[in-house]
Design an enzyme around this catalytic site. Structure first.
Site, short mmCIF file in Angstrom:
data_model
loop_
_atom_site.label_atom_id
_atom_site.label_comp_id
_atom_site.label_asym_id
_atom_site.label_seq_id
_atom_site.Cartn_x
_atom_site.Cartn_y
_atom_site.Cartn_z
N HIS A 81 0.88 -1.18 0.00
CA HIS A 81 0.00 0.00 0.00
C HIS A 81 0.92 1.23 0.00
CE1 HIS A 81 -2.75 2.97 1.84
NE2 HIS A 81 -3.75 2.18 1.52
N ASP A 98 3.12 -4.67 7.87
CA ASP A 98 1.90 -3.87 7.73
C ASP A 98 0.73 -4.84 7.90
OD1 ASP A 98 -0.35 -2.57 6.91
OD2 ASP A 98 0.51 -1.76 5.06
N GLN A 154 -4.44 -5.29 6.83
CA GLN A 154 -5.43 -6.22 6.28
C GLN A 154 -5.39 -7.59 6.94
OE1 GLN A 154 -7.82 -5.37 4.23
NE2 GLN A 154 -7.06 -3.35 3.67
N LYS A 173 -10.38 -0.75 10.37
CA LYS A 173 -10.55 -1.92 9.50
C LYS A 173 -10.88 -3.15 10.34
CE LYS A 173 -7.14 -0.20 6.17
NZ LYS A 173 -7.95 0.35 5.09
N CYS A 209 -4.81 2.55 -3.50
CA CYS A 209 -3.55 3.06 -2.94
C CYS A 209 -2.42 2.05 -3.14
CB CYS A 209 -3.69 3.42 -1.46
SG CYS A 209 -4.85 4.74 -1.17
C1 LIG Z 1 -2.36 -2.89 3.52
C2 LIG Z 1 -2.69 -1.51 3.98
N1 LIG Z 1 -1.75 -0.78 4.58
C3 LIG Z 1 -1.98 0.45 5.04
C4 LIG Z 1 -3.21 1.03 4.90
C5 LIG Z 1 -3.43 2.41 5.42
O1 LIG Z 1 -4.36 2.38 6.44
P1 LIG Z 1 -4.93 3.74 7.06
O2 LIG Z 1 -5.45 4.54 5.92
O3 LIG Z 1 -5.97 3.27 8.00
O4 LIG Z 1 -3.80 4.41 7.75
C6 LIG Z 1 -4.23 0.32 4.26
C7 LIG Z 1 -5.56 0.93 4.04
O5 LIG Z 1 -6.26 0.59 3.13
C8 LIG Z 1 -3.97 -0.99 3.81
O6 LIG Z 1 -4.91 -1.72 3.21
#
Ligand SMILES: Cc1ncc(COP(=O)(O)O)c(C=O)c1O
Length: 418
Positions: free
Chosen positions: A135, A212, A215, A238, A376
């Site tokens: 992401h 990270d 998900q 999430k 993203c």
């Molecule tokens: C794999 C992953 N990392 C990071 C993020 C960023 O999360 P946030 O926007 O809640 O900070 C997301 C959000 O879609 C994500 O799916």
């Protein structure tokens, strides 16, 4: 004696999806005259009533600033806020609660690690490894760091199924590597990466690993000690908690070495105009008044998750993904993007000659919420030579009937454009 198939059926039967749906009022509404089919959980999942109630209780009866007050309400708020940290500690099996730093979400978590750890320990000529399916939240901060320091970003490639090439990863690791940052589950493809193995590989070179977990935390049990990851970030919104909540976990010895992320109140021991000394963990990394209600909500969401049978929930989600994959694959013109052997809760797809935004708009007219775009993860789109995908992402409150509705409506979309 029952066969394994019988056993699975018996176990699935223990997942009472209607009972779970009763906890989420938001699901019981119509959108454009149709029952809402919420399949955008990868972007943000819905919040159960008990979590909403806990946030309301704080605002109605306990609201005050934390840590600094000697009065009753401040102590109540502090107890609830620090109680949420304890719950997070148990949820991810951290050794100590001070290893769990409250952040606004995964993005802020990665940035905290980049500023606190990266800016201190990464120098010119060093390398940072990320994967081809990150992401933007786990790309851009490292690019910024590399630019600032003259370091180099290396990328683990993936195959056409959306699986990382682990042999190539091994080849990227060397004495210049200062950090590996990799997603547990890809938000664009659904791939579950073999992170335990990847962490062990990096550790052979003494390289710390950031996972990270945005998900993964909502869908599977995370044990940071078992994984032996050095950092782990996730977002509350999430995983059934309010926006503005989230965690950056780090091993205490690394967090202790880090620079503060932000300066301000609550993160200091003493301040004079000549010099400031910093508070101990976790406060050193939490400057200013945090999102108290949201983080208390995260604690309540963890209570909620602890109260359900997470194994059955995961099995239900896996079955939904399998069923949806089967149904959509059978529709002529639909192509699934991300066909890894190990996947979780995300189904990305494209349809010949129909832009994903058009798919998303028509599905919305029928009350179905999916996400359309690059999620993203523009490098993933570039890798698959597509501008965007439509993405259905599942939670344990989704049903097979909703998948049927999705599949039928996709057929209608194709008809409309034919
Ligand atoms: C794999 C992953 N990392 C990071 C993020 C960023 O999360 P946030 O926007 O809640 O900070 C997301 C959000 O879609 C994500 O799916």
């Amino acid at each position: 004696m029952s066969s394994s198939v019988d056993l699975i059926t018996e176990k699935e039967a223990t997942w009472d999806v209607e009972r779970i749906r009763a906890d989420f009022q938001v699901l019981h509404q119509t959108v454009n005259g149709r029952p809402l089919v919420y399949l955008d959980n990868g972007a943000s999942s819905q919040v159960p009533q008990v979590v909403i109630d806990r946030g309301s209780k704080y605002l109605e009866q306990e609201h005050s600033n934390i840590h600094r007050g000697v009065h009753y309400l401040s102590q109540k708020a502090t107890t609830a806020y620090e109680g949420a940290r304890e719950k997070v500690k148990r949820f991810i099996n951290a050794r100590e609660s001070r290893e769990c730093i409250f952040v606004r979400g995964a993005t802020e978590g990665v940035n905290l690690i980049m500023y606190g750890y990266g800016r201190k320990f990464v120098n010119s000529g060093d390398e940072i490894i990320i994967s081809a399916m990150e992401h933007h939240a786990n790309i851009v901060p490292w690019q910024m760091l590399c630019e600032e320091k003259g370091a180099r970003l290396r990328v683990i490639p993936m195959n056409d199924a959306g699986e990382l090439l682990i042999d190539e990863y091994e080849g990227l690791l060397n004495e210049r590597t200062k950090l590996v940052g990799v997603t547990h589950v890809s938000n664009a493809l659904g791939t579950v990466n073999p992170i335990k193995q990847m962490i062990a590989q990096a550790h052979k070179y003494g390289v710390p690993v950031l996972i990270d977990g945005a998900q993964s935390a909502p869908h599977m049990t995370v044990d940071v000690q078992d994984l032996d990851c050095d950092f782990f970030v996730f977002s509350g919104h999430k995983m059934y908690a309010p926006t503005g909540s989230g965690i950056a976990y780090g091993k205490a010895e690394l967090l202790e070495k880090m620079n503060p992320f932000q300066g301000g109140g609550d993160m200091i021991k003493t301040v004079t105009f000549e010099k400031t000394t910093y508070a101990d963990l976790p406060n050193k990394l939490e400057a200013g008044t945090p999102a108290i209600a949201s983080q208390i909500g995260l604690g309540a969401a963890i209570d909620y998750l602890s109260g359900i049978d997470r194994e059955s929930a995961a099995r239900h989600e896996a079955e939904l993904l399998r069923y949806a994959t089967e149904k959509l694959s059978a529709i002529e013109g639909v192509r699934i993007i991300g066909t890894a052997k190990e996947k979780a809760s995300v189904l990305s797809f494209v349809i010949d000659d129909i832009h994903p935004h058009d798919i998303g708009t028509i599905l919305d007219q029928e009350g179905i919420a999916v996400r359309a775009g690059h999620h993203c993860a523009q490098p993933v789109m570039q890798r698959f030579k597509i501008p965007a995908t439509a993405r259905a992402s599942f939670a344990f409150y989704n049903t097979r009937e909703e998948v049927d509705t999705l599949a039928q409506t996709i057929e209608r979309v194709i008809e409309i454009f034919s």
